[in-house]
Design a protein around this motif. Structure first.
Motif, short mmCIF file in Angstrom:
data_model
loop_
_atom_site.label_atom_id
_atom_site.label_comp_id
_atom_site.label_asym_id
_atom_site.label_seq_id
_atom_site.Cartn_x
_atom_site.Cartn_y
_atom_site.Cartn_z
N LEU A 153 0.85 -1.19 0.00
CA LEU A 153 0.00 0.00 0.00
C LEU A 153 0.88 1.24 0.00
O LEU A 153 1.85 1.32 0.75
CB LEU A 153 -0.89 0.01 1.25
CG LEU A 153 -1.75 1.27 1.47
CD1 LEU A 153 -2.86 1.34 0.45
CD2 LEU A 153 -2.32 1.29 2.89
N ILE A 154 0.53 2.19 -0.86
CA ILE A 154 1.20 3.50 -0.84
C ILE A 154 0.21 4.51 -0.29
O ILE A 154 -0.92 4.62 -0.79
CB ILE A 154 1.64 3.94 -2.24
CG1 ILE A 154 2.39 2.83 -2.98
CG2 ILE A 154 2.49 5.20 -2.14
CD1 ILE A 154 3.69 2.43 -2.37
N GLY A 155 0.61 5.27 0.72
CA GLY A 155 -0.26 6.30 1.27
C GLY A 155 -1.12 5.77 2.41
O GLY A 155 -0.87 4.71 2.99
N ALA B 243 4.59 2.61 2.00
CA ALA B 243 5.41 3.81 1.86
C ALA B 243 4.52 5.02 1.66
O ALA B 243 3.32 4.89 1.36
CB ALA B 243 6.36 3.66 0.66
N ARG B 244 5.10 6.19 1.86
CA ARG B 244 4.43 7.44 1.56
C ARG B 244 5.44 8.35 0.87
O ARG B 244 6.64 8.26 1.13
CB ARG B 244 3.92 8.12 2.83
CG ARG B 244 2.97 7.28 3.63
CD ARG B 244 2.59 7.96 4.94
NE ARG B 244 1.70 9.08 4.72
CZ ARG B 244 1.18 9.80 5.71
NH1 ARG B 244 1.49 9.54 6.96
NH2 ARG B 244 0.37 10.82 5.45
N GLY C 145 -0.40 10.13 -7.61
CA GLY C 145 0.09 9.86 -8.95
C GLY C 145 1.55 9.46 -8.93
O GLY C 145 1.96 8.47 -9.55
N GLY C 146 2.37 10.21 -8.17
CA GLY C 146 3.78 9.92 -8.07
C GLY C 146 4.07 8.60 -7.36
O GLY C 146 5.18 8.06 -7.46
N ALA C 147 3.06 8.07 -6.67
CA ALA C 147 3.23 6.79 -5.98
C ALA C 147 3.48 5.64 -6.95
O ALA C 147 3.92 4.57 -6.52
CB ALA C 147 2.00 6.49 -5.13
N ALA D 107 5.92 0.52 -8.42
CA ALA D 107 6.68 -0.24 -9.40
C ALA D 107 7.99 -0.75 -8.79
O ALA D 107 8.41 -1.88 -9.06
CB ALA D 107 6.96 0.62 -10.63
N TYR D 108 8.61 0.08 -7.96
CA TYR D 108 9.83 -0.34 -7.28
C TYR D 108 9.58 -1.56 -6.40
O TYR D 108 10.34 -2.53 -6.41
CB TYR D 108 10.39 0.81 -6.45
CG TYR D 108 11.35 0.36 -5.36
CD1 TYR D 108 12.64 -0.08 -5.69
CD2 TYR D 108 10.96 0.35 -4.03
CE1 TYR D 108 13.51 -0.52 -4.70
CE2 TYR D 108 11.82 -0.08 -3.03
CZ TYR D 108 13.10 -0.52 -3.37
OH TYR D 108 13.94 -0.95 -2.39
#
Length: 395
Positions: free
Chosen positions: A51-53, A83-84, A93-95, A100-101
């Motif tokens: 999960l991002i954010g 991560a955030r 959007g930048g997440a 992908a990483y």
């Protein structure tokens, strides 16, 4: 143990209807978006391990452990990756880079990114215009907003400088709004699409908010939800859609206060972000078929075009004046309507990314750009302080 080197791709996306979601509970709107994006990818929430954010509101310690709370309380298992980032409204959007990483490195197999502005929220996430504006009034630079500056006055100052240095006109700024409304009226989920198309005269004759920016030069104020899922390319190919890969990514970060920037009309940090993305992708500006450029205000798009190298510094006004940003133009941009006409809800940069994904899938309906195979996405946080750029392509 060395990291893996797997190819990652966007496999699923979802957007709710944009507007007033104050009758919904934010965690439900969040979960509905998450489930729908998973379903679009041919997955379920049980497949998510990254999960991002933030997770949904009211789960765990929101500002400290959103990922852990989401994993244990809602998935019944620990998340393998959380991560955030910090790119303001462009964060979701930048997440895509972090997602992908994680997948490429083997730290997660399916990563979820969600934004959900709904319910009786305050600030940006509120459906109440006055409440949202009150929050925006405190978004200017740390050492400047106490004197009464606002985010719109920040960008008005930058627009004024661009006009002074390069002869940019209000009519040229207005063309950005006109071009983007063209796409919004063709998108069934857009916030302003039902209002119909607009003209340059409509924009320049709309109420002045902060000279030289008029009301129709400014982003929408609304609620909405959306999500996307990144997984391995192999898994994405088993899904329902053409996988969309992240080919290149870059960031650029600079000043705190707008007046601390070396220039109020040219932004090297934004250029660094774009140059890095193009260099890593190994493609040229002329290869891009469709673009999504963060557009809190019309002047943002001019800055974004110049920083990305789609035109020369100071040449964006004449460039957009040719109709280049329209659906049949040389560089169709923000084809869903952008923040100006599609949605400015929550981490709204997510919607910019999703529109480019749908264009590259060939699933944009009446606003489809013919033969779109490569897309450019840009997001901005603050008054040009934080920037990211990404190159996306059909796998």
């Amino acid at each position: 143990m060395p990291f893996q080197n797997r190819r990652a791709a966007v496999a699923g996306v979802y957007q709710s209807k944009q507007g007033d979601l104050s009758d919904q509970i934010q965690p439900i709107a969040w979960m509905d978006a998450a489930k729908a994006a998973c379903a679009d990818a041919g997955l379920t929430l049980a497949d998510i391990d990254g999960l991002i954010g933030d997770g949904p509101e009211g789960v765990g310690i929101r500002e400290q452990l959103p990922g852990a709370a989401f994993g244990y309380d809602l998935l019944g298992k620990p998340l393998r990756f959380h991560a955030r980032n910090s790119i303001g409204a462009a964060a979701a959007g930048g997440a895509i880079n972090l997602a992908a990483y994680a997948v490429s490195a083997g730290l997660a197999d399916a990563v979820l990114v969600v934004t959900a502005a709904a319910g009786q929220a305050e600030g940006y996430a509120s459906a109440n215009r006055d409440e949202a504006i009150k929050m925006m009034a405190m978004l200017s630079g740390t050492y400047e907003f106490i004197y009464g500056t606002t985010r719109v006055s920040d960008y008005a100052q930058l627009a004024t400088r661009h006009m002074h240095e390069f002869g940019t006109t209000s009519a040229q700024l207005a063309e950005v709004a006109v071009a983007q409304r063209q796409g919004a009226v063709r998108h069934p989920l857009s916030f302003h699409g039902h209002r119909g198309e607009i003209t340059v005269d409509d924009v320049v004759n709309s109420r002045l908010i902060a000279d030289p920016l008029h009301m129709l030069d400014c982003c929408a104020i609304n609620q909405g939800a959306g999500a996307y899922v990144v997984t391995t390319l192999e898994r994405a190919r088993d899904g329902r859609h053409v996988p969309i890969e992240l080919l290149g990514y870059g960031e650029g970060h600079s000043h705190i206060d707008p007046n601390a920037a070396p220039s109020l009309a040219v932004f090297p940090a934004a250029q660094v972000a774009a140059d890095t993305a193009f260099d890593l992708a190994g493609v040229g500006r002329d290869d891009i078929d469709v673009a999504g450029i963060g557009d809190h205000f019309t002047i943002n798009v001019l800055f974004g075009l110049e920083a990305a190298g789609f035109c020369g510094v100071g040449e964006s006004g004449p460039f957009v004046e040719t109709g280049a940003l329209r659906l049949d133009g040389a560089l169709p941009t923000n084809t869903a309507g952008g923040f100006l006409s599609f949605s400015h809800a929550g981490m709204a940069g997510l919607f910019t990314l999703i529109e480019v994904v749908e264009q590259l899938r060939g699933e944009a309906g009446d606003r489809q750009v013919a033969g779109a195979e490569l897309g450019y996405v840009n997001g901005v946080g603050g008054a040009m302080q934080n920037n990211y750029s990404a190159i996306l392509g059909r796998a």
